[in-house]
Design a protein around this motif. Structure first.
Motif, PDB file in Angstrom:
ATOM      1  N   MET A 126      39.163 -10.432  44.886  1.00 14.09           N
ATOM      2  CA  MET A 126      40.446  -9.787  44.598  1.00 14.09           C
ATOM      3  C   MET A 126      40.350  -8.966  43.312  1.00 14.09           C
ATOM      4  O   MET A 126      39.611  -9.321  42.385  1.00 14.09           O
ATOM      5  CB  MET A 126      41.549 -10.836  44.434  1.00 14.09           C
ATOM      6  N   GLY A 127      41.094  -7.876  43.301  1.00 12.17           N
ATOM      7  CA  GLY A 127      41.124  -7.036  42.108  1.00 12.17           C
ATOM      8  C   GLY A 127      42.542  -6.865  41.603  1.00 12.17           C
ATOM      9  O   GLY A 127      43.503  -7.385  42.193  1.00 12.17           O
ATOM     10  N   ILE A 128      42.683  -6.161  40.517  1.00 10.64           N
ATOM     11  CA  ILE A 128      43.985  -5.890  39.919  1.00 10.64           C
ATOM     12  C   ILE A 128      44.184  -4.385  39.857  1.00 10.64           C
ATOM     13  O   ILE A 128      43.315  -3.654  39.372  1.00 10.64           O
ATOM     14  CB  ILE A 128      44.080  -6.490  38.505  1.00 10.64           C
ATOM     15  N   CYS A 147      40.517  -2.928  38.942  1.00 11.36           N
ATOM     16  CA  CYS A 147      39.473  -3.645  38.208  1.00 11.36           C
ATOM     17  C   CYS A 147      39.251  -5.044  38.785  1.00 11.36           C
ATOM     18  O   CYS A 147      40.145  -5.641  39.382  1.00 11.36           O
ATOM     19  CB  CYS A 147      39.806  -3.737  36.721  1.00 11.36           C
ATOM     20  N   ASP A 148      38.038  -5.515  38.585  1.00 10.85           N
ATOM     21  CA  ASP A 148      37.672  -6.877  38.950  1.00 10.85           C
ATOM     22  C   ASP A 148      37.282  -7.592  37.660  1.00 10.85           C
ATOM     23  O   ASP A 148      36.264  -7.257  37.039  1.00 10.85           O
ATOM     24  CB  ASP A 148      36.499  -6.872  39.928  1.00 10.85           C
ATOM     25  N   VAL A 149      38.093  -8.555  37.253  1.00  9.60           N
ATOM     26  CA  VAL A 149      37.832  -9.283  36.011  1.00  9.60           C
ATOM     27  C   VAL A 149      36.987 -10.507  36.342  1.00  9.60           C
ATOM     28  O   VAL A 149      37.490 -11.524  36.814  1.00  9.60           O
ATOM     29  CB  VAL A 149      39.155  -9.698  35.318  1.00  9.60           C
ATOM     30  N   LYS A 150      35.689 -10.406  36.092  1.00  5.94           N
ATOM     31  CA  LYS A 150      34.794 -11.517  36.387  1.00  5.94           C
ATOM     32  C   LYS A 150      34.776 -12.536  35.248  1.00  5.94           C
ATOM     33  O   LYS A 150      34.654 -13.730  35.471  1.00  5.94           O
ATOM     34  CB  LYS A 150      33.379 -10.998  36.656  1.00  5.94           C
ATOM     35  N   ASN A 151      34.883 -12.037  34.017  1.00  5.55           N
ATOM     36  CA  ASN A 151      34.876 -12.901  32.842  1.00  5.55           C
ATOM     37  C   ASN A 151      36.307 -13.304  32.500  1.00  5.55           C
ATOM     38  O   ASN A 151      37.112 -12.470  32.092  1.00  5.55           O
ATOM     39  CB  ASN A 151      34.222 -12.180  31.666  1.00  5.55           C
ATOM     40  N   ASP A 152      36.634 -14.571  32.649  1.00  4.65           N
ATOM     41  CA  ASP A 152      37.997 -15.047  32.405  1.00  4.65           C
ATOM     42  C   ASP A 152      38.457 -14.812  30.978  1.00  4.65           C
ATOM     43  O   ASP A 152      39.657 -14.863  30.693  1.00  4.65           O
ATOM     44  CB  ASP A 152      38.097 -16.544  32.731  1.00  4.65           C
ATOM     45  N   GLU A 153      37.510 -14.550  30.109  1.00  8.25           N
ATOM     46  CA  GLU A 153      37.845 -14.275  28.708  1.00  8.25           C
ATOM     47  C   GLU A 153      38.767 -13.068  28.575  1.00  8.25           C
ATOM     48  O   GLU A 153      39.482 -12.930  27.584  1.00  8.25           O
ATOM     49  CB  GLU A 153      36.545 -14.031  27.931  1.00  8.25           C
ATOM     50  N   PHE A 154      38.763 -12.189  29.598  1.00  7.92           N
ATOM     51  CA  PHE A 154      39.552 -10.966  29.527  1.00  7.92           C
ATOM     52  C   PHE A 154      40.759 -10.968  30.467  1.00  7.92           C
ATOM     53  O   PHE A 154      41.479  -9.977  30.554  1.00  7.92           O
ATOM     54  CB  PHE A 154      38.665  -9.762  29.839  1.00  7.92           C
ATOM     55  N   SER A 155      40.978 -12.060  31.153  1.00 11.03           N
ATOM     56  CA  SER A 155      42.081 -12.095  32.119  1.00 11.03           C
ATOM     57  C   SER A 155      43.441 -11.943  31.450  1.00 11.03           C
ATOM     58  O   SER A 155      44.388 -11.441  32.063  1.00 11.03           O
ATOM     59  CB  SER A 155      42.023 -13.402  32.919  1.00 11.03           C
ATOM     60  N   TYR A 156      43.548 -12.345  30.188  1.00 10.09           N
ATOM     61  CA  TYR A 156      44.829 -12.260  29.487  1.00 10.09           C
ATOM     62  C   TYR A 156      45.262 -10.811  29.251  1.00 10.09           C
ATOM     63  O   TYR A 156      46.462 -10.522  29.073  1.00 10.09           O
ATOM     64  CB  TYR A 156      44.747 -12.981  28.136  1.00 10.09           C
ATOM     65  N   ALA A 157      44.310  -9.889  29.247  1.00 13.79           N
ATOM     66  CA  ALA A 157      44.638  -8.504  28.903  1.00 13.79           C
ATOM     67  C   ALA A 157      45.055  -7.670  30.104  1.00 13.79           C
ATOM     68  O   ALA A 157      45.741  -6.654  29.942  1.00 13.79           O
ATOM     69  CB  ALA A 157      43.433  -7.852  28.228  1.00 13.79           C
ATOM     70  N   PHE A 158      44.649  -8.087  31.309  1.00 13.84           N
ATOM     71  CA  PHE A 158      44.901  -7.262  32.489  1.00 13.84           C
ATOM     72  C   PHE A 158      45.907  -7.936  33.408  1.00 13.84           C
ATOM     73  O   PHE A 158      45.699  -9.069  33.868  1.00 13.84           O
ATOM     74  CB  PHE A 158      43.596  -7.011  33.243  1.00 13.84           C
ATOM     75  N   LYS A 179      49.285  -5.671  40.040  1.00 15.05           N
ATOM     76  CA  LYS A 179      49.334  -6.083  41.433  1.00 15.05           C
ATOM     77  C   LYS A 179      47.941  -6.482  41.913  1.00 15.05           C
ATOM     78  O   LYS A 179      46.960  -5.764  41.704  1.00 15.05           O
ATOM     79  CB  LYS A 179      49.859  -4.925  42.276  1.00 15.05           C
ATOM     80  N   GLU A 180      47.841  -7.631  42.553  1.00 17.97           N
ATOM     81  CA  GLU A 180      46.566  -8.056  43.108  1.00 17.97           C
ATOM     82  C   GLU A 180      46.300  -7.333  44.422  1.00 17.97           C
ATOM     83  O   GLU A 180      47.181  -7.228  45.273  1.00 17.97           O
ATOM     84  CB  GLU A 180      46.544  -9.569  43.330  1.00 17.97           C
ATOM     85  N   VAL A 181      45.074  -6.830  44.573  1.00 17.41           N
ATOM     86  CA  VAL A 181      44.699  -6.086  45.769  1.00 17.41           C
ATOM     87  C   VAL A 181      43.293  -6.504  46.193  1.00 17.41           C
ATOM     88  O   VAL A 181      42.521  -7.042  45.405  1.00 17.41           O
ATOM     89  CB  VAL A 181      44.732  -4.556  45.518  1.00 17.41           C
TER      90      VAL A 181
END
Length: 336
Positions: free
Chosen positions: A1-3, A168-179, A182-184
């Motif tokens: 899933m991406g954002i 975008c695809d956030v693979k590193n959870d360290e950056f999930s807070y910034a993005f 809508k999930e696609v």
């Protein structure tokens, strides 16, 4: 899933991330090109989506972010020395897969090329997070597929830029807070075929015919054509030669600093040694050294070619010397 993001939410993410990271990407510098009224595409810090140059290949690679052109290693006095402080912020780099792979090539040189790691390189390299830009078409001089550098899966965040639509695809959870958005459904894609294909020589066949390749007349052409300007090595993302300079301060000649400065195997003076001797004075000999390091010596040691197929050396050469054609010639010689 991406954002899925719009420009505003992307810029908001950059603003959040900039508190803890310095953020670099390809940028366009108006009027800074090699000729009048031309622009220069290179790497620099960004703060918004509009700062990123996506339509043109950068003339210079992102290697200077972790391997600066001039780098002070330490300051010294008569009695002591001190290493300079470095910025506490991390480093985010927006880059294409070939350039991301080039960082791994440099890792081999600076971190795995003997019993000791290069600490000055490592302390910057450890800060880097890869924000990879999807590249499915490449540019006219790219041959990343031939060198196996068209894919990079060890990214922290992967981006598809489709005009003002960003996924975008956030693979590193360290950056999930910034993005947030809508999930696609999203699957990263990579280029599968370049306009140019390069047949790299078999290193075992080179080893069997090394003296023949070494002394072949093909190198003589570049003694006549090359002007030893070094532009190919400066633009290259994996060239890593350097020299050392000790700088003594005028107001106190007993104090100063030691600097590491980029050098090039292609320029005059690089092979000068004590006693006034110099090796590889012919430009064709220098070309042979550079090319064989990229496609043979490095691969023999690390199992992969040093070249990532970005094509920058072909783009910047004022004499229109093509690295691609040189490699093809070496392959023909080896096969014959």
């Amino acid at each position: 899933m991406g954002i899925e993001l719009d420009v505003k939410s992307f810029d908001d993410a950059l603003k959040i991330l900039s508190k803890d990271y310095k953020i670099f990407a390809p940028i366009r510098l108006k009027g800074k090109g090699a000729f009048s009224d031309t622009d220069l595409v290179t790497y620099g810090e960004i703060s918004s989506y509009r700062d990123i140059e996506l339509s043109e290949k950068s003339r210079y690679s992102p290697k200077e972010i972790i391997y600066p052109i001039t780098q002070t290693l330490f300051y010294f006095t008569e009695d002591e020395y001190k290493e300079p402080e470095i910025d506490n912020k991390g480093i985010i780099v927006f880059l294409r897969p070939c350039d991301a792979n080039s960082y791994l090539k440099l890792d081999n040189i600076f971190l795995k090329n003997g019993p000791y790691e290069d600490n000055y390189y490592k302390r910057l390299r450890d800060k880097v997070k890869f924000f990879v830009i999807e590249c499915t078409k490449g540019f006219s001089t790219c041959f990343c597929v031939s060198t196996g550098s068209n894919k990079f899966l060890d990214y922290d965040v992967f981006f598809r830029f489709d005009n003002d639509r960003i996924t975008c695809d956030v693979k590193n959870d360290e950056f999930s807070y910034a993005f947030s958005g809508k999930e696609v459904e999203f699957t990263p894609e990579f280029i599968e075929k370049n306009e140019i294909e390069v047949n790299l020589p078999d290193i075992d066949k080179i080893s069997q015919n090394l003296e023949y390749v070494f002394n072949h007349e093909l190198w003589d052409e570049y003694t006549k054509r090359c002007i030893a300007c070094g532009r190919c090595t400066v633009s290259c993302p994996t060239c890593s030669c350097f020299s050392m300079q000790d700088i003594f301060y005028k107001d106190n000649p007993k104090c100063g600093e030691r600097r590491r400065v980029w050098a090039s195997c292609m320029v005059d003076g690089f092979t000068d040694v004590a006693g006034g001797h110099s090796y590889r004075q012919k430009y064709g000999e220098r070309m042979r050294f550079k090319v064989m390091h990229k496609i043979y010596d490095y691969k023999k040691r690390f199992g992969t070619t040093m070249c990532v197929g970005c094509g920058r050396c072909d783009d910047v050469c004022p004499e229109y010397i093509s690295f691609i054609k040189i490699v093809s010639k070496v392959t023909d010689v080896v096969e014959r």
